[in-house]
Scaffold this motif. Structure first.
Motif, short mmCIF file in Angstrom:
data_model
loop_
_atom_site.label_atom_id
_atom_site.label_comp_id
_atom_site.label_asym_id
_atom_site.label_seq_id
_atom_site.Cartn_x
_atom_site.Cartn_y
_atom_site.Cartn_z
N GLY A 9 -15.55 -107.64 -55.18
CA GLY A 9 -16.24 -107.76 -56.46
C GLY A 9 -17.44 -108.69 -56.47
O GLY A 9 -18.37 -108.49 -57.23
N GLY A 10 -17.45 -109.70 -55.63
CA GLY A 10 -18.47 -110.73 -55.74
C GLY A 10 -19.53 -110.70 -54.66
O GLY A 10 -20.01 -111.74 -54.25
N GLY A 11 -19.90 -109.52 -54.19
CA GLY A 11 -20.90 -109.42 -53.13
C GLY A 11 -22.28 -109.83 -53.62
O GLY A 11 -22.59 -109.76 -54.81
N SER A 12 -23.12 -110.28 -52.71
CA SER A 12 -24.47 -110.66 -53.09
C SER A 12 -25.33 -109.42 -53.28
O SER A 12 -25.16 -108.43 -52.60
N ARG A 13 -26.22 -109.49 -54.24
CA ARG A 13 -27.09 -108.35 -54.56
C ARG A 13 -28.48 -108.60 -53.99
O ARG A 13 -28.91 -109.74 -53.86
N HIS A 14 -29.18 -107.52 -53.69
CA HIS A 14 -30.53 -107.64 -53.17
C HIS A 14 -31.46 -108.11 -54.28
O HIS A 14 -31.33 -107.69 -55.43
N THR A 15 -32.39 -108.99 -53.94
CA THR A 15 -33.38 -109.46 -54.90
C THR A 15 -34.77 -109.25 -54.32
O THR A 15 -34.94 -109.24 -53.10
N LYS A 16 -35.73 -109.06 -55.18
CA LYS A 16 -37.12 -108.90 -54.78
C LYS A 16 -37.99 -109.66 -55.77
O LYS A 16 -37.63 -109.81 -56.93
N ILE A 17 -39.14 -110.12 -55.29
CA ILE A 17 -40.11 -110.80 -56.15
C ILE A 17 -41.34 -109.92 -56.24
O ILE A 17 -41.85 -109.44 -55.21
N GLY A 18 -41.81 -109.67 -57.45
CA GLY A 18 -42.97 -108.80 -57.63
C GLY A 18 -43.72 -109.12 -58.90
O GLY A 18 -43.38 -110.05 -59.64
N VAL A 19 -44.73 -108.32 -59.16
CA VAL A 19 -45.59 -108.49 -60.33
C VAL A 19 -45.42 -107.28 -61.24
O VAL A 19 -45.41 -106.14 -60.77
N VAL A 20 -45.27 -107.54 -62.54
CA VAL A 20 -45.15 -106.45 -63.49
C VAL A 20 -46.49 -105.75 -63.61
O VAL A 20 -47.51 -106.37 -63.94
N VAL A 21 -46.51 -104.45 -63.33
CA VAL A 21 -47.74 -103.67 -63.41
C VAL A 21 -47.95 -103.19 -64.83
O VAL A 21 -49.04 -103.31 -65.39
N GLU A 22 -46.88 -102.66 -65.42
CA GLU A 22 -46.94 -102.21 -66.80
C GLU A 22 -45.52 -102.12 -67.35
O GLU A 22 -44.56 -102.11 -66.59
N SER A 23 -45.42 -102.07 -68.67
CA SER A 23 -44.11 -101.85 -69.30
C SER A 23 -44.30 -100.84 -70.42
O SER A 23 -44.27 -101.19 -71.60
N PRO A 24 -44.49 -99.58 -70.05
CA PRO A 24 -44.82 -98.56 -71.05
C PRO A 24 -43.64 -98.09 -71.88
O PRO A 24 -43.81 -97.62 -72.99
N MET A 25 -42.41 -98.25 -71.34
CA MET A 25 -41.23 -97.76 -72.03
C MET A 25 -40.48 -98.92 -72.68
O MET A 25 -40.69 -100.07 -72.33
N ASP A 26 -39.60 -98.57 -73.59
CA ASP A 26 -38.78 -99.58 -74.25
C ASP A 26 -37.73 -100.09 -73.26
O ASP A 26 -37.02 -99.30 -72.64
#
Length: 93
Positions: A9-26
Motif C-alpha cells: 500500500g505505501g509504495g513511492s510514487r513517481h514525481t516530476k517537476i515541470g512548468v504549467v503550459v496552460e489550464s484550459p479545462m476545469d
C-alpha cells in the motif's frame, strides 16, 4: 507483518517537476516536463519536452507556474497525474 504487505500500500510514487503550459479545462493543468537526453551514436545532448495532464482540484495553477506532479490512478481518459505543490508562481502580466 510480511514484506509483501508492507510494500503493497505505501509504495513511492513517481514525481516530476515541470512548468504549467496552460489550464484550459476545469480542474486540469497541462504541465510540460523537460528531459535532457544523450544521443546513443553521436553523444550529443539535447532536450525533450513531454506534456502531462495533471489534476488540479482547486484550479490554483496558471500558465508559467513551476509545479511538482505526482503519479496517481487514472482520473480521466488522459489524466494520470496530480499537482502536488506549486514551487514558484508565475509573474502577473
Amino acid at each position: 507483518m510480511t514484506q509483501i504487505e508492507s510494500s503493497h500500500g505505501g509504495g513511492s510514487r513517481h514525481t516530476k517537476i515541470g512548468v504549467v503550459v496552460e489550464s484550459p479545462m476545469d480542474k486540469t493543468a497541462i504541465v510540460a516536463v523537460e528531459n535532457t537526453i544523450t544521443h546513443r551514436l553521436y553523444r550529443r545532448r539535447f532536450k525533450r519536452t513531454s506534456k502531462f495532464y495533471a489534476h488540479d482540484p482547486n484550479n490554483e495553477t496558471r500558465a508559467g507556474d513551476r509545479v511538482v506532479i505526482v503519479e496517481s490512478r487514472p482520473l480521466s481518459k488522459n489524466n494520470r497525474w496530480r499537482v502536488s505543490e506549486i514551487l514558484h508562481r508565475a509573474e502577473e502580466v
